[in-house]
Design a protein around this motif. Structure first.
Motif, short mmCIF file in Angstrom:
data_model
loop_
_atom_site.label_atom_id
_atom_site.label_comp_id
_atom_site.label_asym_id
_atom_site.label_seq_id
_atom_site.Cartn_x
_atom_site.Cartn_y
_atom_site.Cartn_z
N SER A 162 0.82 -1.21 0.00
CA SER A 162 0.00 0.00 0.00
C SER A 162 0.86 1.26 0.00
N VAL A 163 1.91 1.26 0.80
CA VAL A 163 2.79 2.44 0.85
C VAL A 163 3.63 2.52 -0.42
N TRP A 164 4.22 1.38 -0.83
CA TRP A 164 5.09 1.25 -2.00
C TRP A 164 6.15 2.37 -2.03
N PRO A 165 7.03 2.40 -1.00
CA PRO A 165 8.01 3.49 -0.93
C PRO A 165 9.13 3.31 -1.93
N LEU A 166 9.75 4.43 -2.27
CA LEU A 166 10.98 4.41 -3.05
C LEU A 166 12.21 4.42 -2.14
N VAL A 167 12.06 5.01 -0.96
CA VAL A 167 13.15 5.12 0.02
C VAL A 167 12.61 4.67 1.37
N ALA A 168 13.37 3.84 2.09
CA ALA A 168 13.00 3.40 3.43
C ALA A 168 14.14 3.71 4.39
N LEU A 169 13.79 4.32 5.53
CA LEU A 169 14.78 4.74 6.51
C LEU A 169 14.63 3.90 7.78
N PHE A 170 15.70 3.21 8.17
CA PHE A 170 15.72 2.40 9.38
C PHE A 170 16.50 3.17 10.45
N GLN A 171 15.83 3.50 11.56
CA GLN A 171 16.53 4.13 12.69
C GLN A 171 16.78 3.04 13.74
N VAL A 172 18.00 2.53 13.73
CA VAL A 172 18.36 1.41 14.60
C VAL A 172 19.73 1.67 15.22
N GLY A 173 19.96 1.06 16.37
CA GLY A 173 21.25 1.19 17.04
C GLY A 173 22.26 0.19 16.51
N TYR A 174 23.52 0.56 16.59
CA TYR A 174 24.61 -0.29 16.12
C TYR A 174 24.68 -1.53 17.00
N TYR B 193 14.12 -6.96 6.59
CA TYR B 193 15.05 -6.21 5.75
C TYR B 193 15.08 -6.77 4.33
N ALA B 194 15.05 -8.10 4.23
CA ALA B 194 15.01 -8.73 2.90
C ALA B 194 13.73 -8.39 2.18
N ARG B 195 12.64 -8.21 2.92
CA ARG B 195 11.36 -7.85 2.32
C ARG B 195 11.45 -6.50 1.63
N TYR B 196 12.14 -5.56 2.25
CA TYR B 196 12.34 -4.25 1.63
C TYR B 196 13.28 -4.35 0.44
N ALA B 197 14.38 -5.08 0.62
CA ALA B 197 15.37 -5.19 -0.46
C ALA B 197 14.78 -5.85 -1.69
N ALA B 198 13.87 -6.82 -1.50
CA ALA B 198 13.26 -7.52 -2.65
C ALA B 198 12.43 -6.58 -3.50
N ARG B 199 11.97 -5.48 -2.93
CA ARG B 199 11.16 -4.52 -3.69
C ARG B 199 12.04 -3.44 -4.33
N HIS B 200 13.34 -3.61 -4.25
CA HIS B 200 14.30 -2.68 -4.86
C HIS B 200 14.11 -1.25 -4.32
N ILE B 201 13.85 -1.19 -3.02
CA ILE B 201 13.71 0.11 -2.36
C ILE B 201 15.09 0.60 -1.96
N VAL B 202 15.34 1.88 -2.11
CA VAL B 202 16.59 2.47 -1.64
C VAL B 202 16.56 2.49 -0.12
#
Length: 875
Positions: free
Chosen positions: A803-815, A827-836
């Motif tokens: 539904s969102v179908w983003p072009l860019v996804a931002l993950f705010q996570v700690g090291y 993470y693989a779910r986002y990468a499979a959609r070729h999202i930046v």
């Protein structure tokens, strides 16, 4: 030597700005350029050994023509170039050696056994202590098979949980079970780089004691000069703590005695930053000069009265040399107690150069002394240029020296029978006689001084007061651009505050603090309490000055162009009387004081996802408005709200937030909100937290309008639409993640250009995602998505992403966070959609520029990469 050391410093500075260390080709090119530049310098300068000699030749030789002048100029340019190459190469060589020690990436977050000793003064906090640990051996089979050299120095935290902390004494040997990671700091545009500070200290891994119950103290403590110094610092701190207890300014006393600033309270730091007196907390060159001067005076006085077998001691060794030796020894001891910070190093090296010149019977100009100190500081620590203290210290001293020598004060109509005390006390031995010429020194003659009693005293007092005012003005003016760059503010009340604070601290507080270290009990306690009482009175005066409406001028962090213009203005303003067009100098400050608007153009927005570790904080800016969505962790965790969010807002000129939106009550989202409310003006406080939460009352006390966020809320700023999509209106129910605020931001729609939207989803999970998708999927459409719940496996469902179908996804996570966010499957779910993709643990902060029909992303570790940062695949 001035030109050589300045060129050397330029090379060191250039190396610390590099994204990668030079390879073999770059090394060969560097050596070739250095050799050619050195040859050109030898040919062009001929037999001239200094710039002063060249200027003398130019003045006294009629045949010194234009061609010869150009040849000399090219020769000195070649000296600069050769010295810069040497400095660049030296810094690169030191960096290669230091980076050779590294923790293997596969060892991160594992339980490791290390044996060694505590090598620094521990820093105590609310939950435990941190310290440097010198590793002597690594346990386990892996250590013997490691492919890289293992770190020798690590930084550890020891958290007090079920059992209290054991005595952490410098030099104590321990066998510890630890969990480590490679040095990794938060990467945010315009803020301090912690990784550079760790590299400068030689720290190549950080971590914590993972099993305090099985930590074992080894029988034999380490010994050595460094350990003994740290033990002395620790003993002195314990002595101060025992006397002062929980006194409010105890941290300042500890800082003046040992150089350790971790105990200074936040209230004291805020007061001193706003009044421009923060330098008084650090053991600086001013304090070291006082100690050296007092020790030198005592040593000289005792030596003048000493006799050996009937022979007066000054006949064997001049008292002046003994005094200088005593001053140098006392300064070295005090510098060791201070931890050898950059201002102390600078003052110590300057004193050492002057002492060496005196012992060898040579005269040395002030500028040469400062040049030698610059070179020696960078030889010891090439990473000093990455710290604010380096720039503030050297620029302040340069301004003082210029102010003390750059303005003519004496006249030619002077009587010739004046005593030395009636001649300008600021004049150095190397200054010229009337009408003489030396490298850039100004001509002067002796002025008439009234001989009569009170008139002469008044004249002398006025002269010294004028000198002090001139020096204070020069320092304030010279450091203003640097304080704007490093601290995003200029304390306008600073000259007035320092006029009182500097003599107060230097003549009262510091002598009593230093004296307490040498006095026996109970005299030491009396001295410490008296010093604290003086600090109480100082705080009262500074508090009054801080309350002046114009006390602090807050500015966004300037870029290279405004800084360069301001630097020209500083030199122009401090130029000698008669310098042409001095009245134009203030205009060069306009780019610094009146910066150009930095917001997005009308109809567009800028979104910055800060790197705050594990948590969320997103700044959304339009042309004239700003909104902060969440404020990251607070005091209960990493204090990211105070350490990162507030400094970032101030550095980027955000002095007031039109809205502060706190999505829900999880500490990694709401913990830093109080720090933001305390430091930044807030127009409207919008939150998805329960009515009884303390932040509501705090926001109202700060004058903010309070609103509970609810779906359907809409507003527009500068042609940009804002809409709250969740939670539903009414009382909040369920766990905090179930009623998070969800915000959608959209640019204006223009003919032929589709609007660009960003969706900030906070910590919503699968249930809320399904509800939002079922209502109106088109409403979720956004080109930018701040990933829900940091990429946990309970969120980012397939229907939601479709539904969102983003072009860019931002993950705010700690090291290497303990939650293992983002989940590999998500993470693989986002990468499979070729999202930046951009993730704060690998890329640092991410900045999105969105305008109708256009979208751009900037990652901190791409645009501001330095050679000490790990490549992305190792993060």
């Amino acid at each position: 030597m001035r030109a050589m050391w300045c060129g050397f410093a330029l090379g060191v500075i250039l190396l610390q700005r590099q994204a990668a260390l030079p390879g073999w080709g770059a090394w060969l090119g560097l050596i070739l350029v250095a050799a050619l530049a050195a040859g050109l310098a030898v040919w062009a300068l001929g037999g001239a050994t200094s710039l002063d000699a060249v200027l003398d030749a130019a003045e006294h030789s009629p045949g010194f023509g234009i061609a010869r002048r150009w040849r000399i100029a090219s020769g000195w340019a070649a000296v600069w170039l050769a010295a810069s190459c040497v400095g660049f190469g030296y810094a690169a060589w030191r960096a290669e050696l230091r980076l050779a020690d590294g923790l293997p990436a596969a060892w991160q977050t594992r339980d490791l056994d290390v044996s060694g000793y505590i090598s620094s003064l521990p820093s105590y906090g609310a939950n435990g202590a941190s310290f440097l640990f010198r590793v002597e051996s690594w346990g386990g089979r892996e250590a013997s098979t490691a492919a890289t050299r293992l770190p020798h120095l690590i930084q550890l935290s020891w958290v007090a949980r079920e059992t209290p902390l054991p005595p952490l004494v410098p030099g104590a040997r321990w066998r510890l079970a630890v969990r480590l990671k490679r040095p990794h700091g938060n990467g945010n545009f315009g803020l301090r780089d912690a990784e550079a500070a760790w590299l400068a200290r030689g720290v190549r891994a950080t971590g914590y004691v993972s099993d305090p119950a099985h930590a074992r103290r080894l029988p034999v403590d380490a010994d050595g000069v460094g350990v003994r110094i740290e033990r002395a610092r620790a003993a002195l701190r314990e002595r101060i703590v025992a006397v002062l207890g929980d006194a409010p300014h105890r941290g300042i006393v500890i800082a003046l005695a040992t150089g350790a600033q971790d105990s200074v309270s936040d209230a004291d730091w805020r007061l001193m930053r706003n009044t421009g007196t923060s330098h008084l907390v650090a053991i600086s060159g001013l304090h070291l000069a006082f100690v050296a001067g007092l020790a030198g005076w005592i040593a000289g006085a005792l030596w003048r009265r000493a006799r050996w077998r009937g022979v007066e001691a000054p006949l064997v060794v001049p008292a002046q040399k003994v005094a200088v030796a005593g001053a140098l020894l006392a300064a070295a001891v005090y510098a060791a107690l201070a931890g050898f910070n950059v201002p102390v190093q600078r003052a110590l090296w300057m004193l050492a150069v002057v002492a060496l010149a005196l012992f060898t019977g040579r005269e040395v100009a002030r500028s040469h002394v400062l040049g030698w100190a610059l070179g020696l500081v960078l030889l010891r620590d090439p990473w000093a240029v990455t710290a604010a203290g380096f720039w503030l210290s050297f620029c302040a001293v340069a301004a003082i020296l210029f102010a003390a020598t750059g303005v003519p004060r004496l006249r030619r109509d002077a009587p010739q029978d004046l005593s030395p005390d009636e001649i300008d006390p600021m004049r150095d031995r190397d200054e010229p006689q009337p009408g003489a010429r030396t490298g850039g020194a100004r001509r002067f003659a002796v002025a008439a001084v009234p001989r009569g009693g009170w008139r002469r005293a008044a004249q002398r007092f006025a002269s010294r007061a004028g000198d002090s005012a001139r020096v204070q003005w020069a320092v304030t003016l010279a450091l203003a651009p640097l304080t704007a760059y490093w601290f995003a503010q200029i304390p306008l009340i600073g000259p007035v505050a320092n006029a009182f604070a500097i003599p107060w601290v230097s003549m009262l507080v510091t002598p009593m603090v230093i004296g307490s270290a040498a006095l026996p009990a109970p005299l030491d306690a009396l001295a410490l309490r008296a010093a604290h009482t003086c600090l109480d009175w100082l705080a009262v005066v500074l508090g009054v000055l801080e309350g002046v409406p114009w006390a602090v001028l807050r500015l966004p962090q300037p870029g290279a162009w405004p800084l360069a213009c301001a630097a020209v203005g500083v030199a122009w303003s401090l130029a000698p009387r008669g310098w042409p067009l001095r009245w134009l100098a203030p205009f060069t400050w306009l780019p610094l004081l009146v910066p150009a608007p930095t917001g997005a153009p009308p109809g567009a927005f800028r979104l910055t996802a800060l790197d705050i570790g594990q948590g969320t904080s997103v700044l959304v800016e339009t042309a004239r408005h700003s909104l902060l969505f969440d404020a990251g962790p607070g005091p209960e965790s990493t204090q990211a709200g105070e350490r990162i969010v507030v400094p970032y807002l101030q550095a980027h000129g955000v002095t007031r937030l039109d809205a502060l939106m706190i999505s829900h009550d999880d500490s990694d989202h709401s913990g830093g909100a109080q720090a933001v409310l305390d430091s930044i003006g807030v127009g409207q406080f919008v939150a998805g937290i329960l009515p009884a939460h303390a932040l509501w009352a705090s926001a109202r006390e700060k004058g903010a309008q309070t609103v509970q966020c609810a779906a359907g809320q809409r507003w527009q700023w500068d042609g940009v639409d804002f809409e709250v999509l969740w939670p539903d209106p009414g009382p909040l129910a369920g766990k905090p993640n179930a009623h998070c605020c969800v915000l959608r931001v959209s640019t204006a729609a223009r003919a032929g250009q589709e609007p660009v939207s960003a969706l900030i989803a906070a910590d919503i999970e699968a249930g809320v995602e399904r509800t939002l998708v079922a209502r109106e999927p088109a409403q979720l459409r956004a080109q930018v998505l701040v990933v829900p719940h940091h990429g946990s496996r309970t969120s980012s469902t397939e229907p939601f992403l479709d539904s969102v179908w983003p072009l860019v996804a931002l993950f705010q996570v700690g090291y290497l966070n303990r939650f293992h966010h983002p989940h590999p499957g998500v993470y693989a779910r986002y990468a499979a959609r070729h999202i930046v993709l951009a993730r704060s643990d690998a890329d640092g902060a991410a900045r999105i520029e969105a305008r109708p029909g256009a979208l751009a992303i900037e990652r901190f570790r791409d645009t501001a990469r330095r050679y000490w940062m790990d490549p992305p695949e190792q993060n």
